[in-house]
Scaffold this motif. Structure first.
Motif, PDB file in Angstrom:
ATOM      1  N   TYR A   1      80.148 127.567  -1.105  1.00  0.00           N
ATOM      2  CA  TYR A   1      78.626 126.852  -1.403  1.00  0.00           C
ATOM      3  C   TYR A   1      78.123 125.952  -0.159  1.00  0.00           C
ATOM      4  CZ  TYR A   1      78.780 128.082  -6.361  1.00  0.00           C
ATOM      5  OH  TYR A   1      78.685 128.791  -7.301  1.00  0.00           O
TER       6      TYR A   1
ATOM      7  N   ASN B   1      76.207 116.486  -3.570  1.00  0.00           N
ATOM      8  CA  ASN B   1      76.090 117.036  -4.924  1.00  0.00           C
ATOM      9  C   ASN B   1      77.289 118.091  -5.188  1.00  0.00           C
ATOM     10  OD1 ASN B   1      74.110 115.969  -6.112  1.00  0.00           O
ATOM     11  ND2 ASN B   1      72.589 117.337  -5.222  1.00  0.00           N
TER      12      ASN B   1
ATOM     13  N   LYS C   1      84.378 117.486 -10.580  1.00  0.00           N
ATOM     14  CA  LYS C   1      84.517 118.059 -11.842  1.00  0.00           C
ATOM     15  C   LYS C   1      85.172 119.461 -12.006  1.00  0.00           C
ATOM     16  CE  LYS C   1      80.100 118.376 -12.692  1.00  0.00           C
ATOM     17  NZ  LYS C   1      79.019 118.926 -13.615  1.00  0.00           N
TER      18      LYS C   1
ATOM     19  N   THR D   1      81.592 110.492 -10.888  1.00  0.00           N
ATOM     20  CA  THR D   1      80.381 111.194 -10.566  1.00  0.00           C
ATOM     21  C   THR D   1      79.215 110.216 -10.298  1.00  0.00           C
ATOM     22  OG1 THR D   1      80.208 111.756 -12.938  1.00  0.00           O
ATOM     23  CG2 THR D   1      81.318 113.292 -11.339  1.00  0.00           C
ATOM     24  N   THR D   2      78.979 109.535 -11.366  1.00  0.00           N
ATOM     25  CA  THR D   2      77.614 108.591 -11.281  1.00  0.00           C
ATOM     26  C   THR D   2      77.834 107.678 -10.125  1.00  0.00           C
ATOM     27  OG1 THR D   2      78.763 107.187 -12.730  1.00  0.00           O
ATOM     28  CG2 THR D   2      76.902 108.653 -13.493  1.00  0.00           C
TER      29      THR D   2
ATOM     30  N   VAL E   1      72.419 112.632 -16.673  1.00  0.00           N
ATOM     31  CA  VAL E   1      73.392 111.966 -15.857  1.00  0.00           C
ATOM     32  C   VAL E   1      74.766 112.476 -16.670  1.00  0.00           C
ATOM     33  CG1 VAL E   1      74.996 109.981 -15.541  1.00  0.00           C
ATOM     34  CG2 VAL E   1      72.421 110.217 -14.711  1.00  0.00           C
TER      35      VAL E   1
ATOM     36  N   ARG F   1      75.454 116.342 -16.375  1.00  0.00           N
ATOM     37  CA  ARG F   1      75.812 116.728 -15.063  1.00  0.00           C
ATOM     38  C   ARG F   1      77.077 116.120 -14.621  1.00  0.00           C
ATOM     39  NH1 ARG F   1      70.611 118.022 -11.345  1.00  0.00           N
ATOM     40  NH2 ARG F   1      72.440 118.009  -9.785  1.00  0.00           N
ATOM     41  N   GLY F   2      77.472 115.048 -15.110  1.00  0.00           N
ATOM     42  CA  GLY F   2      78.848 114.354 -14.656  1.00  0.00           C
ATOM     43  C   GLY F   2      79.915 114.228 -15.263  1.00  0.00           C
ATOM     44  N   THR F   3      80.041 115.375 -16.597  1.00  0.00           N
ATOM     45  CA  THR F   3      81.274 115.416 -17.045  1.00  0.00           C
ATOM     46  C   THR F   3      81.666 116.764 -17.177  1.00  0.00           C
ATOM     47  OG1 THR F   3      79.930 115.416 -19.283  1.00  0.00           O
ATOM     48  CG2 THR F   3      80.908 113.292 -18.638  1.00  0.00           C
ATOM     49  N   PRO F   4      83.007 117.013 -17.447  1.00  0.00           N
ATOM     50  CA  PRO F   4      83.304 118.504 -17.389  1.00  0.00           C
ATOM     51  C   PRO F   4      82.842 119.373 -18.550  1.00  0.00           C
ATOM     52  CG  PRO F   4      85.279 116.941 -16.706  1.00  0.00           C
ATOM     53  CD  PRO F   4      84.237 116.410 -17.286  1.00  0.00           C
TER      54      PRO F   4
END
Ligand SMILES: Nc1ncnc2c1ncn2[C@@H]1O[C@H](COP(=O)(O)OP(=O)(O)OP(=O)(O)O)[C@@H](O)[C@H]1O
Ligand SMILES: Nc1ncnc2c1ncn2[C@@H]1O[C@H](COP(=O)(O)OP(=O)(O)OP(=O)(O)O)[C@@H](O)[C@H]1O
Ligand SMILES: [Mg+2]
Ligand SMILES: [Mg+2]
Lengths: 218, 240, 251, 218, 240
Positions: free
Chosen positions: A103, A152, A159, A201-202, D60, D63-66
């Motif tokens: 990527y 990103n 994840k 992630t946040t 959020v 996009r932030g959790t599996p």
């Protein structure tokens, strides 16, 4: 829904250990992946047809197959060849680095191509050769633009590292599953894991936003 | 000296330069005018091989640059180029923009390069901006830095591709002033521009290009006041 | 929220309702998909028990993690999937009386110095998470010991052993034999150690407080006592079951 | 490595069925996800702080959790509430649509923001209101730019749909796992599945490239 | 008629328009000049509320557009605007660009709108380009289409923000010609431009802006030949 805090409390040390490994895996993955992505990305852009083709195949393969399968292949196929026996952490790092590399190669290419053509022309017209122009003019600017997409990719990697659990790498999800199978309870471990991933992630994307804003005003 | 013989340039199936012949003497200031798309930029860019040449020959100071064996990077150090869009390096300060190539190619020490860079900045009237970043400069200032940067390699020839057309009108003057000074000092210059006043005042010769050819050439006064070709007449009637 | 089960919804058709039974068909030879059909020892056993208890059943492959939610939230009436009974799980679920005695075996490379369960101390052991094998090994090494590698698939655990990432695999003997049958050329030895491991039993898993448990306890015992169990067992494992031990554990 | 072709041959019809469902899941996921992404993306861009905040939380979270956890949550939390009982296919479609929606919302926002500000100003200066300007001027241009990233999201979805197997949705990976556990063999099913995914994703990205080139020259 | 009273505009802490007062009569052609960053564009954009107004009042044809109750979309249909960068809709043909707003807002039928659109295209000399896409046009043609598009709403006032400065020199003339025609027909116009020839020939009045103020205003001849303020003098000395 009853929610058993006691079993979570019991697993706190494991979740902590797992989270640390999750962070470690993704961090090492993004670092090695960046170096790899640089090489593959440059390789894809060279005029040498063969190198370019190989780099392209690499990208296509890693972007086109599920990470799940890649991890298995690397864990049971590649790592034993390298170090003589399997090792979940090594395999996870390699797999995450390789996929990140695919990527990042594209991020890298996009970053370079986003630099105005005039920059290269100005550098060349001063008599600098292609390598000098790349190194002194194009890459420094491209790197700056790559920071947000690299961030990103880091988030994605955090994840995706949850799949390392399938080869028994003791990261966050591994302990989540251990808890699940010990008590046959699903919500406690998985919601907790989800929350931890969300926090990771946040907070990362918060940091990224700040960094991006700092870079923009510079 | 620049010698251009039967120069052709095609992009794919689009023949942009059809048959260009020109001889530019040392210290001469040649102004190139012509309608948009006539091939002016392409012609200029062929002179330092920013575009590969399809056919014909170009020689700079006696060196045939279409020859495969010619070291084009060396040729380019002799031919400075200034672009319409400035193309300053935004991640470097003004002085860093100027000293980059001399340090990399001429292997000058940082101090020596900086000293000479400051001298050039003084010349274009921007000594106090040495440590500013390009983004903090006005258009006219950027273009003057770009000129200083090109001069830092001590070229024998300077190419200008519409150096003032991206500028706000009140900044055009300051750039033209620097160019005029350069011409007075005896620099060989090829200038694509729409500034007829400059052409008239500074140009030794004007080339009018159209459709990939040099349709007409003459000293400025003659060309502007007495164009021979219909195409030249029609173009000048719109622009003057 | 759902009140009751969907099985209750179709309960109008007859005296006894059709039960929805959750499983995960990924554990040969107990429950697995044979060309899309759910089969295995557990399936035949479950059918026999259902007939005995007088219930119509429908076995649904819901996946491993979902299995627990299905049963706990009463989306299914019960679950069967070689599920090991232990204290921790009994906090959340009710289990039937045991129906299967799991004999754990140790799978090691030929020439290994591991000769008994006790030898596993200090070795890296791969297991299938949530199985009797895990229970057995954790009994020796300790819970979540760093030398226990839990996989969610027996294949991977054994592959780990073959690739040198583990010194041994501990798994149910039926699983070990199934593996050996399908992979005859792998140089592995099987070590039995009846004394070394605690005895582990499989049970049917019910939601806490399920009224079905009583009916099925009786039926399970009946099947074990009347010879049906032995027939099914021999069909799948080609050996005689230790019915006496299971019945003893039921007491 | 011995490789048993016979068991693969036996499973051909299942791999076919699974592949069809994989395609179906991702296709429906991208379609619903696009509609959803449009709504969420617009919601995030409105001036209404509350709506914007909610939409942002949505993005959020997803996009932030599996995805793994999301699928479980939807399978047990959402689907039974909607249709009274669990259903793997429904849950997979919802989960894939929701996650696609979160990514597409951002694609959508980026697409709109990539349209030169002058376009909106020109439309407004003609007296068209905000909605008219969006509909007639901004969105048609933004959609065209969204096609390539939407295609990429489709590719991502194809790979992510492999996680639907954990709630026993009979797609490609499900049959791969079934084969693995029936015969206790790993490479045959997983390499085959990887190959099928690779064919799906590369042919899709080939089509995308052609489409992109057609759009560029239009 | 346009009335501007004590207009102020700030971007964050940057006060761009400090205190603008102006009265523009019907059929008047007002040319706005001034250095870059002096607030010319901002002033123009305040006249149709493309920028929100920080303080002061602007009324168009007697309607106070700073009043919250005013339907700004309606006001905008009365005030056409032409931008430096044309801002044609690239996904629509020339005629579609022109008829979009009349169909949406005036609810004209497609035929009626097209008929009138073609009439306007004829006026700007581009009737044959009706079904071309903007990308296939030259800069001058694009700008003429943009003018036709603004005219299609039959505005009472036209605002032009440097309509020729993104054009190649030989295309400037054709656009100025169209604007001149418009002025002759009695359109009220406010034009930001650097084309002093146009200002002299067509302008009824010139406003010179600097630093957020209108520093000086006069009829063109007077302002250009006899500037009163030092800032005006210094600006004109660079530009003329
Ligand atoms: N890299 C390129 N690839 C393809 N075509 C090109 C390229 N560069 C220029 N052209 C074409 O060559 C022709 C001449 O371009 P050129 O830029 O030399 O014109 P010009 O006289 O400099 O015009 P202008 O005044 O607009 O700068 C144009 O038709 C242009 O489309
Ligand atoms: N949207 C904006 N946000 C913040 N500052 C702005 C904005 N638009 C303009 N400005 C600032 O307002 C000042 C005046 O800008 P404006 O565009 O009105 O000047 P101008 O006279 O039109 O200049 P030019 O001749 O360069 O077009 C400048 O300092 C500019 O940076
Ligand atoms: Mg040019
Ligand atoms: Mg402006």
């Amino acid at each position: 829904m009853d929610f058993r805090l006691d079993i979570l409390v019991e697993y706190i040390p494991f979740f902590l250990k797992g989270t640390l490994l999750t962070i470690g895996l993704s961090l090492v993955g993004i670092l090695i992946g960046t170096v790899l992505g640089l090489i593959i990305g440059l390789g894809k852009m060279t005029r040498n047809k063969l190198i370019s083709f190989i780099c392209n195949c690499y990208i296509v393969f890693f972007r086109g197959t599920p990470l799940f399968v890649q991890i298995l292949l690397i864990h049971f196929g590649v790592v034993p060849m390298l170090i003589g026996h399997t090792n979940g952490i090594v395999a996870s790092i390699i797999a995450l680095s390789l996929i990140a590399g695919a990527y990042i190669a594209e991020i890298f290419r996009a970053g370079i191509q986003s630099i105005d053509k005039g920059q290269m022309e100005a550098a060349r017209s001063l008599g600098m050769n292609h390598v000098q122009s790349m190194k002194d003019v194009i890459l420094p600017q491209a790197f700056k633009r790559m920071i947000p997409p690299l961030g990103n990719e880091f988030i994605v990697l955090i994840k995706e590292s949850s799949l390392a659990a399938i080869v028994a790498t003791p990261e966050l999800m591994y302990y989540g599953r251990a808890l699940a199978s010990q008590y046959y309870r699903v919500w406690e471990p998985y919601l907790t894991a989800a929350l931890i991933y969300l926090v990771l992630t946040t907070s990362l994307s918060y940091l990224l936003n700040r960094l991006e804003r700092r870079l923009a005003t510079e | 000296m620049i010698e251009v013989k039967n120069l052709k340039k095609t992009f794919g199936s689009n023949e942009v330069l059809k048959d260009i012949n020109a001889l530019i003497s040392p210290k001469e200031v040649v102004v190139v005018i012509g309608p948009s798309g006539s091939g002016k930029s392409t012609f200029l860019r062929c002179l330092n091989l920013l575009e590969s040449i399809t056919a014909g020959h170009v020689s700079i100071e006696g060196v045939d640059i279409t020859d495969k064996k010619t070291d084009i990077n060396k040729v380019r150090t002799e031919v400075g180029m200034v672009f319409q869009q400035f193309n300053l390096f935004p991640h470097k300060t003004v002085i860093e923009n100027i000293i980059l190539a001399p340090m990399r190619i001429r292997k000058l020490s940082a101090e020596k390069a900086r000293e000479r860079g400051l001298e050039l900045l003084r010349k274009v009237g921007l000594k106090e901006k040495a440590d500013a970043y390009p983004d903090s400069l006005s258009g006219g200032q950027k273009q003057r830095v770009a000129i200083a940067r090109a001069l830092a390699m001590e070229p024998k020839i300077m190419l200008f591709d519409e150096p003032t057309s991206a500028l706000d009108p009140e900044m055009v003057g300051e750039v033209l002033e620097v160019m005029k000074q350069l011409a007075l000092e005896g620099m060989t210059m090829v200038v694509v521009t729409h500034e007829m006043g400059f052409a008239r005042e500074v140009g030794d010769r004007v080339l009018f290009m159209d459709g990939g050819y040099i349709v007409e050439e003459n000293i400025p006064k003659e060309l502007f006041e007495n164009p021979q070709q219909d195409r030249t007449k029609s173009f000048l009637s719109k622009v003057l | 929220g759902s009140s009751g089960t969907n099985a209750e919804a179709d309960g109008t058709s007859g005296e006894k309702k059709k039960l929805k039974i959750a499983t995960e068909a990924n554990y040969a030879p107990f429950v697995f998909l044979d060309k899309g059909e759910i089969t295995g020892f557990d399936v035949d056993f479950m059918n026999a028990v259902a007939v005995e208890a007088g219930y119509e059943i429908e076995l649904v492959n819901v996946g491993w993690d979902p299995l627990f939610v299905e049963v706990k939230d009463k989306l299914s009436d019960l679950g069967i999937c070689a599920i090991t009974i232990n204290d921790e799980r009994e906090q959340t679920y009710d289990f039937s009386v045991p129906y299967y005695l799991s004999t754990n075996e140790i799978l090691v490379p030929e020439g290994s110095d591991i000769k008994s369960a006790a030898d596993l101390k200090g070795k890296v052991v791969a297991v299938l998470g949530g199985t009797t094998g895990q229970e057995a090994v954790e009994g020796i090494l300790g819970k979540n010991h760093k030398d226990i590698k839990k996989f969610d698939n027996n294949n991977l655990a054994i592959l780990e052993l073959l690739s040198g990432g583990a010194d041994a695999v501990v798994a149910d003997n039926a699983v070990v034999q199934e593996y050996a049958k399908n992979n005859p050329d792998k140089k592995l030895s099987i070590i039995k150690d009846e004394e070394g491991f605690e005895k582990e039993f499989y049970g049917l898993m019910f939601p806490k407080g399920s009224e079905l448990k009583a009916d099925f306890d009786v039926a399970v015992t009946k099947i074990l006592e009347n010879g049906t169990y032995e027939k099914i067992y021999e069909e799948w494992f080609g050996a005689e079951p230790d019915v006496a031990t299971i019945l003893a554990e039921q007491k």
